[in-house]
Structure formats: structure tokens, C-alpha cells
Enzyme design. Structure first.
Site, PDB file in Angstrom:
ATOM      1  CG  ASN A 113       8.304  -7.338  -8.253  1.00 59.78           C
ATOM      2  OD1 ASN A 113       8.223  -8.524  -8.202  1.00 59.78           O
ATOM      3  ND2 ASN A 113       8.353  -6.359  -7.401  1.00 59.78           N
ATOM      4  CE  LYS A 148       4.264  -3.862  -6.422  1.00 56.21           C
ATOM      5  NZ  LYS A 148       5.424  -4.012  -5.233  1.00 56.21           N
ATOM      6  NE  ARG A 159      12.123  -8.048  -5.533  1.00 59.90           N
ATOM      7  CZ  ARG A 159      11.547  -8.121  -4.488  1.00 59.90           C
ATOM      8  NH1 ARG A 159      10.060  -7.903  -4.774  1.00 59.90           N
ATOM      9  NH2 ARG A 159      12.222  -8.277  -3.313  1.00 59.90           N
ATOM     10  CG  HIS A 209      15.605  -6.077   1.227  1.00 56.80           C
ATOM     11  ND1 HIS A 209      15.576  -6.185   2.593  1.00 56.80           N
ATOM     12  CD2 HIS A 209      14.504  -6.018   0.515  1.00 56.80           C
ATOM     13  CE1 HIS A 209      14.235  -6.148   2.774  1.00 56.80           C
ATOM     14  NE2 HIS A 209      13.722  -6.486   1.697  1.00 56.80           N
ATOM     15  CG  HIS A 263      16.214  -2.317   1.945  1.00 59.41           C
ATOM     16  ND1 HIS A 263      15.783  -1.634   0.626  1.00 59.41           N
ATOM     17  CD2 HIS A 263      14.692  -2.703   2.249  1.00 59.41           C
ATOM     18  CE1 HIS A 263      14.895  -2.112   0.087  1.00 59.41           C
ATOM     19  NE2 HIS A 263      13.980  -2.633   1.259  1.00 59.41           N
ATOM     20  N   GLY A 312       9.781  -4.790   4.934  1.00 56.13           N
ATOM     21  CA  GLY A 312      10.818  -5.651   5.057  1.00 56.13           C
ATOM     22  C   GLY A 312      12.068  -5.016   5.311  1.00 56.13           C
ATOM     23  NE  ARG A 372       8.671  -9.878   6.444  1.00 49.25           N
ATOM     24  CZ  ARG A 372       9.272  -9.586   5.679  1.00 49.25           C
ATOM     25  NH1 ARG A 372      10.691 -10.021   5.254  1.00 49.25           N
ATOM     26  NH2 ARG A 372       8.817  -8.806   4.487  1.00 49.25           N
ATOM     27  CG  ASP A 380       2.090   2.469   7.727  1.00 49.25           C
ATOM     28  OD1 ASP A 380       2.806   3.455   8.139  1.00 49.25           O
ATOM     29  OD2 ASP A 380       1.706   2.186   6.507  1.00 49.25           O
ATOM     30  NE  ARG A 406       2.895   5.426   5.762  1.00 47.26           N
ATOM     31  CZ  ARG A 406       2.637   5.236   4.506  1.00 47.26           C
ATOM     32  NH1 ARG A 406       2.633   6.319   3.503  1.00 47.26           N
ATOM     33  NH2 ARG A 406       2.501   4.104   3.947  1.00 47.26           N
ATOM     34  N   GLY A 466      11.254   2.572   2.103  1.00 50.40           N
ATOM     35  CA  GLY A 466      10.090   3.215   2.871  1.00 50.40           C
ATOM     36  C   GLY A 466      10.312   4.062   4.098  1.00 50.40           C
ATOM     37  N   GLY A 489      13.318   4.122   5.780  1.00 50.30           N
ATOM     38  CA  GLY A 489      14.758   4.595   5.620  1.00 50.30           C
ATOM     39  C   GLY A 489      14.713   6.145   4.926  1.00 50.30           C
ATOM     40  CD  GLU A 490      13.663   5.839  -0.438  1.00 49.19           C
ATOM     41  OE1 GLU A 490      12.634   6.434  -0.825  1.00 49.19           O
ATOM     42  OE2 GLU A 490      14.403   4.592  -0.992  1.00 49.19           O
ATOM     43  CD  GLU A 540      14.671  -3.040  -4.626  1.00 50.38           C
ATOM     44  OE1 GLU A 540      13.617  -2.131  -4.199  1.00 50.38           O
ATOM     45  OE2 GLU A 540      14.468  -4.051  -3.985  1.00 50.38           O
TER      46      GLU A 540
HETATM   47  P1  ADP Z   1       8.212  -2.851   1.213  1.00 48.28           P
HETATM   48  O1  ADP Z   1       9.244  -3.522   2.360  1.00 48.28           O
HETATM   49  O2  ADP Z   1       6.913  -3.458   1.361  1.00 48.28           O
HETATM   50  O3  ADP Z   1       8.671  -2.523   0.055  1.00 48.28           O
HETATM   51  P2  ADP Z   1       8.321  -0.210   1.822  1.00 48.28           P
HETATM   52  O4  ADP Z   1       9.721  -0.028   1.540  1.00 48.28           O
HETATM   53  O5  ADP Z   1       7.214   0.713   0.998  1.00 48.28           O
HETATM   54  O6  ADP Z   1       7.971  -1.633   1.848  1.00 48.28           O
HETATM   55  O7  ADP Z   1       8.041   0.343   3.329  1.00 48.28           O
HETATM   56  C1  ADP Z   1       6.885   0.473   3.893  1.00 48.28           C
HETATM   57  C2  ADP Z   1       6.857   1.209   5.200  1.00 48.28           C
HETATM   58  O8  ADP Z   1       7.610   2.378   4.751  1.00 48.28           O
HETATM   59  C3  ADP Z   1       5.800   1.442   6.134  1.00 48.28           C
HETATM   60  O9  ADP Z   1       6.226   1.234   7.434  1.00 48.28           O
HETATM   61  C4  ADP Z   1       5.682   3.013   6.007  1.00 48.28           C
HETATM   62  O10 ADP Z   1       4.914   3.437   6.977  1.00 48.28           O
HETATM   63  C5  ADP Z   1       7.014   3.563   5.255  1.00 48.28           C
HETATM   64  N1  ADP Z   1       6.655   4.773   4.533  1.00 48.28           N
HETATM   65  C6  ADP Z   1       6.131   4.479   3.301  1.00 48.28           C
HETATM   66  N2  ADP Z   1       6.435   5.596   2.618  1.00 48.28           N
HETATM   67  C7  ADP Z   1       6.324   6.531   3.677  1.00 48.28           C
HETATM   68  C8  ADP Z   1       6.317   8.066   3.670  1.00 48.28           C
HETATM   69  N3  ADP Z   1       6.104   8.461   2.441  1.00 48.28           N
HETATM   70  N4  ADP Z   1       6.211   8.592   4.615  1.00 48.28           N
HETATM   71  C9  ADP Z   1       6.500   7.966   5.801  1.00 48.28           C
HETATM   72  N5  ADP Z   1       6.693   6.725   6.078  1.00 48.28           N
HETATM   73  C10 ADP Z   1       6.442   6.005   4.896  1.00 48.28           C
END
Ligand code: ADP
Length: 408
Positions: free
Chosen positions: A7, A14, A92, A181, A209, A213, A242, A284, A286, A337, A339-340, A393
Site C-alpha cells: 500500500n 505499508k 492497493r 473503500h 465503513h 474516512g 472531512r 479522533d 477517542r 477504526g 465501526g469496530e 482489505e
Molecule cells: P483510516 O480511515 O485512516 O484507515 P481508521 O479506520 O484507523 O482510519 O479509523 C480511525 C478512527 O478510528 C479514529 O477516529 C480512531 O479514534 C478510531 N479508532 C481506531 N482504533 C480505535 C480503538 N482501538 N478504539 C477506539 N477508537 C479507535
């Protein structure tokens, strides 16, 4: 088959080495600050659980690839004896325009078409071309396969991808919805169909997703019928920085009133909006969660809550809209990130959705964070099944690459 998944970004690369027979990742890592002062590689050997982070000069992506191969074949940190154990490379690629509706073996003709995709995603496409060239320089005879983020969305009908602008701009510039995505939406929708125990042709799934993003996709019978991202990844729901969908007239209004040029307005919508723009302090999720959990005494509480509620409201509308467009809904999937990992957002989205047939399992949802496998978030009685499914992915890229190479 050992597939090296790459990637390539403009200053980073990566990689993962995946055995497609066992789905195991032997090693993975990232080269950072390529072409800059202070470039470094972080490499993880997953079988032995070893990790190394070393500063190493890299002038370009070819230097980065040489370093990747060096560590993959290293006697201590490596997981293979030599380069011959890598059967192919899978890249990718962010944007394939309307040229590519599936993964494809790299050829001169494919590269010529990819050059044309620079118009849609200039920075990413230039980076991908550098990554491909870096692999060609380091491993000239290895087959390389390109896997596009846009490909899965190519099944949309014109009614979903044409914007109501003068038609000539679609013809002249290729202005249409492409979506992003796609590899992730494809993976989680296929996994969801397996969990439903139905042929994917008979399923109606909305995949969310949600990361830095974010995009939401309606997958009917295994084919995308609509997706929230558009001509670019700026469209759709609110994201980390965004803005997602806004009234297009706002663009010229702000430009006029703030005296902004096109670069400045692009910067504002791509880098200063979304969670960051609303909360005023962080992109972020979090950080927003922390502020919300701290309660009203936290100076960021109100706007952090607003930022999250805006996203919640938008996701709900997409789920409802896509259920209408598909004339039904079997499942909703959360991935990426946020969603999971963000159980709070999932609960906000799935609450008060009984009309649509969602009966949410609040307890199951609370426990489903940092999951490594799919977890069900709806009750057994729920008409619509809700799952969190960690996306993968890289595995899709490795599998597509292996399948294409086997057929050669
Ligand atoms: P990208 O779109 O850059 O691939 P990610 O899918 O990693 O981004 O998503 C980043 C977002 O996911 C951030 O807002 C972050 O706070 C959240 N996130 C990622 N890992 C965790 C986690 N372990 N706990 C809570 N939130 C997380």
C-alpha cells in the site's frame, strides 16, 4: 502462495506478506518519510513476535522495497529465505476511475490507464505508480496485480452514479460517483452473507465503513447499488477532518465571504471540517468519546457530543435510505477504526430503529470492542441482523492477486 501486499503512499509504504493458503500474515510493516530526512522502517515478524524500528535512508520507493525485501529475508526478523518465496505482489490502488471493475494484472496498457486516473486522485495515483515502479526495480520478474478501492462500486446503475449537472461534464471529465473503500465493503458484505447463511445473491446488506474516512454502501445481491462517497472521498457522512455532504452552494458562499481560493476551500473541507471542525479540538473519535464521558464539566463536551450526534444522524439516514432503495434490509455491518471499536456510536445509530426491523443487543454491543472476529450485535428476534466485522482489505488483495497469478 506468498503474496506481498503493498500500500504505497506518497512518502510511506505499508506492506504485509500473506500466505493465501493459510491466510496467515508472516510479517508486516511500514516505511515512512521516504525521500525525506529521517526515513525509517518499522517491521514486525508476526510468527516469532519480533519487532524492529530502524532509521534507514530511502530516496525513493525502490529503496523502500529493497529494505522491505531485506527484512522479509533477514535471518532473525525475516519469515522467508529469499525473494523466490514471494510469488507475486498485490497493490492497493485508491482510484481506478471507470477503467477497472475488478482486480487486474499489471501490464503496459493497465499502467497507461492508471496514469489517466491521476485526474481523479492525483496524490494517491502518483504514489501508487512509484510503488509499482519500486517493485519493478527490485523484483523485475514478479507478477504485480492492482486491486482498486473503486472497483466494487462499478456495478452501480447510472441513476446512482450520475450527478444532476449538465451531462457534458460527465462525458468531458468523467464527473460521476465512483465510491471508495470498495475492497473493505466487498470483504465485509461477503462475510456477512456467509453469517446469514444465504447465497449472497439473495441478501440486502448495508455496510458502514466508519474510520477516519467513512463510507456507507448498499449491497444488493452481492452488488453495490449505491455508496456514500462520490467523485472524491470528500462526499457522504461527516469524517475525521472531512465535511461529507454539504449544500454545494456553501462552497462559493464561503469562498466569496472569506476570500478563499480553490486550494484554501479544498483544505477547509478536507482537513479542517468533520469531527475536528465541529468539536474544535480533535479529529479522533477517542478524544471525542473522552470529552463526552467526562460530562458537562469538560470544555469540549457540548461540541464533541454534537459532532458524534451529527454522524449518528447521517448514518441512520443512509441505512434507512438504502433500505428503501433496496426494498428491504437483511443486515447492517459496522467496520473500520470507529465501526469496530466505538460501541457508543453503534448504539446511537441502532437505537430507535425498530420500525426498520432492528432490535439491538446493547450488552453484546458494549462487549464488542477490539474484536478480532465477527460479533453479532442484534437479538435473535431482530428482523435485521447487525454485526461488527473487522475488515481485512489486505487479505482480499492477497487473495485476488493469488487467483489472478494462478490463472496465468
Ligand atoms: P483510516 O480511515 O485512516 O484507515 P481508521 O479506520 O484507523 O482510519 O479509523 C480511525 C478512527 O478510528 C479514529 O477516529 C480512531 O479514534 C478510531 N479508532 C481506531 N482504533 C480505535 C480503538 N482501538 N478504539 C477506539 N477508537 C479507535
Amino acid at each position: 502462495m506468498n503474496i506481498l501486499v503493498v500500500n504505497a503512499g506518497s512518502s510511506s509504504l505499508k506492506y504485509q506478506l500473506i500466505d493465501t493458503d493459510t491466510n496467515e500474515v508472516g510479517a508486516k510493516g511500514i516505511c515512512e518519510r521516504i525521500g525525506m530526512e529521517g526515513s525509517l522502517i518499522e517491521h514486525k515478524q508476526l510468527v516469532k513476535g519480533l519487532k524492529v524500528k530502524i532509521a534507514s535512508p530511502m530516496n525513493d520507493h525502490a529503496d523502500a522495497m529493497k529494505l522491505v525485501v531485506k527484512y522479509l529475508t533477514d535471518s532473525e526478523y525475516g519469515c522467508i529465505k529469499d525473494m523466490n518465496e514471494i510469488q507475486a505482489i498485490g497493490h492497493r490502488v485508491v482510484h481506478g476511475g471507470a477503467f477497472f471493475s475488478g482486480s487486474i494484472l499489471m501490464t503496459e496498457d493497465v499502467l497507461a490507464k492508471l496514469e489517466k486516473c491521476k485526474a481523479f486522485a492525483p496524490l494517491h495515483t502518483v504514489a501508487h505508480l512509484m510503488g509499482i515502479k519500486g517493485c519493478l526495480d527490485t523484483m523485475p520478474n514478479k507478477p504485480q496485480v492492482l486491486v482498486f478501492d473503486t472497483a466494487f462500486h462499478q456495478t452501480m446503475e447510472p441513476e446512482a452514479y450520475i450527478y444532476a449537472l449538465p451531462y457534458e461534464y460527465y462525458e468531458k471529465y468523467g464527473i460521476r460517483r465512483y465510491g471508495m473503500h470498495g475492497t473493505s465493503h466487498r470483504y465485509v458484505s461477503a462475510e456477512m452473507a456467509k453469517l446469514l447463511g444465504k447465497p449472497i445473491e439473495e441478501t440486502k446488506i448495508v455496510t458502514c465503513h466508519i474510520g477516519n474516512g467513512s463510507s456507507i454502501t448498499a449491497v444488493k445481491g452481492g452488488k453495490v447499488i449505491d455508496t456514500s462517497m462520490g467523485f472524491t472521498p470528500l462526499a457522504g457522512v461527516e469524517m475525521g477532518t472531512r465535511c461529507g455532504d454539504i449544500d454545494p452552494a456553501i462552497v462559493t458562499y464561503i469562498m466569496d465571504n472569506e476570500g478563499l481560493n480553490t486550494d484554501q476551500i479544498n483544505d477547509l473541507m478536507n482537513k479542517k471540517s468533520g469531527f475536528l471542525g465541529i468539536s474544535g479540538f480533535s479529529s479522533d473519535s477517542r478524544d471525542l468519546e473522552t470529552a463526552i464521558n467526562n460530562g458537562e464539566s469538560d470544555e469540549h463536551y457540548e461540541r464533541a457530543k454534537l459532532a458524534v450526534n451529527i454522524l449518528k444522524h447521517q448514518i441512520k439516514k443512509y441505512i434507512g435510505g438504502y433500505a428503501a432503495a433496496m426494498n428491504g434490509l437483511d443486515a447492517v455491518v459496522f467496520t473500520a477504526g470507529i465501526g469496530e471499536n466505538n460501541a457508543n456510536l453503534r448504539e446511537l445509530v441502532c437505537s430507535d430503529m425498530e420500525y426498520l426491523g432492528i432490535e439491538f443487543d446493547v450488552e453484546a454491543n458494549k462487549n464488542a470492542v477490539h474484536v478480532s472476529n465477527a460479533v453479532k450485535l442484534s437479538t435473535d428476534a431482530s428482523k435485521v441482523t447487525v454485526y461488527v466485522i473487522p475488515t481485512n482489505e489486505e487479505l482480499v488483495i492477497a487473495k485476488d492477486t493469488a487467483a489472478i497469478v494462478k490463472s496465468l
